[in-house]
Enzyme design. Sequence first.
Site, mmCIF file in Angstrom:
data_model
loop_
_atom_site.group_PDB
_atom_site.id
_atom_site.type_symbol
_atom_site.label_atom_id
_atom_site.label_comp_id
_atom_site.label_asym_id
_atom_site.label_seq_id
_atom_site.Cartn_x
_atom_site.Cartn_y
_atom_site.Cartn_z
ATOM 1 N N TYR A 75 -3.250 -21.178 21.849
ATOM 2 C CA TYR A 75 -3.871 -21.286 20.517
ATOM 3 C C TYR A 75 -4.959 -20.234 20.333
ATOM 4 O O TYR A 75 -5.029 -19.567 19.299
ATOM 5 C CB TYR A 75 -4.466 -22.691 20.323
ATOM 6 N N PHE A 127 0.123 -2.060 -5.264
ATOM 7 C CA PHE A 127 1.379 -2.821 -5.227
ATOM 8 C C PHE A 127 1.148 -4.134 -5.997
ATOM 9 O O PHE A 127 0.008 -4.579 -6.119
ATOM 10 C CB PHE A 127 1.798 -3.086 -3.771
ATOM 11 N N ASP A 128 2.219 -4.749 -6.537
ATOM 12 C CA ASP A 128 2.061 -5.955 -7.398
ATOM 13 C C ASP A 128 1.196 -7.051 -6.781
ATOM 14 O O ASP A 128 0.357 -7.625 -7.449
ATOM 15 C CB ASP A 128 3.364 -6.704 -7.721
ATOM 16 N N ASP A 218 -3.654 1.060 2.206
ATOM 17 C CA ASP A 218 -2.589 0.059 2.239
ATOM 18 C C ASP A 218 -1.493 0.730 3.056
ATOM 19 O O ASP A 218 -0.756 1.578 2.571
ATOM 20 C CB ASP A 218 -2.119 -0.287 0.825
ATOM 21 N N ALA A 220 1.313 -0.115 4.644
ATOM 22 C CA ALA A 220 2.643 -0.715 4.854
ATOM 23 C C ALA A 220 3.656 0.311 5.384
ATOM 24 O O ALA A 220 4.454 0.008 6.259
ATOM 25 C CB ALA A 220 3.148 -1.340 3.560
ATOM 26 N N LYS A 261 7.155 -3.834 7.144
ATOM 27 C CA LYS A 261 7.744 -2.525 6.860
ATOM 28 C C LYS A 261 7.675 -1.671 8.131
ATOM 29 O O LYS A 261 8.542 -1.740 8.984
ATOM 30 C CB LYS A 261 7.012 -1.847 5.688
ATOM 31 N N HIS A 451 10.221 -12.099 -12.954
ATOM 32 C CA HIS A 451 11.479 -11.550 -12.463
ATOM 33 C C HIS A 451 12.087 -12.354 -11.316
ATOM 34 O O HIS A 451 13.290 -12.317 -11.101
ATOM 35 C CB HIS A 451 11.303 -10.082 -12.064
#
Length: 460
Positions: A75, A127-128, A218, A220, A261, A451
């Site tokens: 843990y 990014f969204d 960011d 990714a 990614k 969407h």
Amino acid sequence: MYSKYKTIIEPFKIKSVEPLGFTTPEERKEVLRKADYNLFKIPADKVLIDLLTDSGTGAMSGEQWACIMRGDESYAGARSFFTFESAIKDLTGYKEVMPTHQGRAAERILFSIVGGEGKVFLSNSHFDTTRANIEATGATAIDLPIQEALDFEKSLDFKGDMDLVALQKIIEEKGPASIAMVIITVTNNSLGGQPVSMKNISEVSKICKKHNIPIFLDAARFAENAYFIKLREKGYSNKTPKEIAKEMFSYAEGCLMSAKKDAIVNIGGFLAMNNSTWAKRAREVEILGEGFPTYGGLAGRDLEAIAQGLTEVLEEEYLNYRIMSVAYLGSGLRKQGVPIVEPPGGHAVYVNAKKLLSHIPPEKFPGQALVCELYLEAGIRACEIGSLMFGKTNNGKFEPAPMELVRLAIPRRVYTQSHIDFVVEAFENLAKKKNTIQGLKIVESSPVLAHFTARLAPVR
Ligand code: F0G
């Protein structure tokens, strides 16, 4: 050693395989109708080639699967955490490392500390989920891509760059104290997966330092960005992708990363930074929602696999295959007369549906129409990035998105060249009958991220 060969091969052999979802045209018609013409609602085993996303869909290596067995599931203070922490420290140079279950969890934690009413975030493009997490704190997110990024036909080396003039102007207008942070997204997923140059990163950093504004990456798709720098930017051809990545991270004070990614794992992410005051608060928020800071919502085995993935993703043979195979899809589509965002990105090719299906107006969702037709034609699943995703209705008036794109995202190490040839052939067939393709209308949608759940129907 193999550079005299024109053929770029997949730099792996396949040890474990999964069957593809073969279907008949009649079956696909029925599946699509049942899914209300929304590809997010299709069972994945009815998909032949899945290009919906490159996120969490990569194939782990044998070594990464071995890491899964090596995971320490304690843990607190698990050995796997220290393996993970040292891999990230070595790569980024940042002192504080926090695992999270995926990228958006790192966003939520960071912005809950540095965001809030009246604060402004600036980026080449948020990014969204990044934008949504910023806005959820009451702050504002502003995109400052270079203008050429919106000219889809223009081919430039670094269309992911941030507009430096616009950046300086907005800092002066708003006042540096109101700018919470500048976020550079590498590569710029929202506008074609385009890379950011080292020159641009260093200049943004200079401007930020002058005004005392923190800058985060960011990250990714940091490795794909690093490889584009090696290929395209003067002075970097003899550097290793790792050296380049390290330099990219050195211009920022921290990073957010979706490990789904460029760490080539199926789940995971992290937040890393130098600011120990923020890190202390971040750990408090993390305990509340993600878990104890040495596992952050992940299992020990996931931490091991991420550490290994971060090494593999920087191998030159891998990156060369990765970037060249996406470019190969781009050139195949171009040969069929399919208009794409130029040049192809690092993780995806974006088809310009507005141009290909010019007979379908934005209010009839040409991008989604193309996505549906691609599925009907060949069982290929792609993602609309257009008016279904970003369009708005204000006082009954439809406001379209600035672009109508279809993203063909390539999962890492999953498909071979013949799969890509098949996708190109499907587009060849589609291009021939493009004038028969119909638009769609929304039957029902929700106000948030419509969407994902919208119900649609064909319309004349
Ligand atoms: N930042 C970028 C640039 C992304 O592309 C994504 C995810 C995230 C952050 C969020 O990470 O999904 O791990 O929470 N992009 C996926 C995509 C969903 O399909 O492009 P996450």
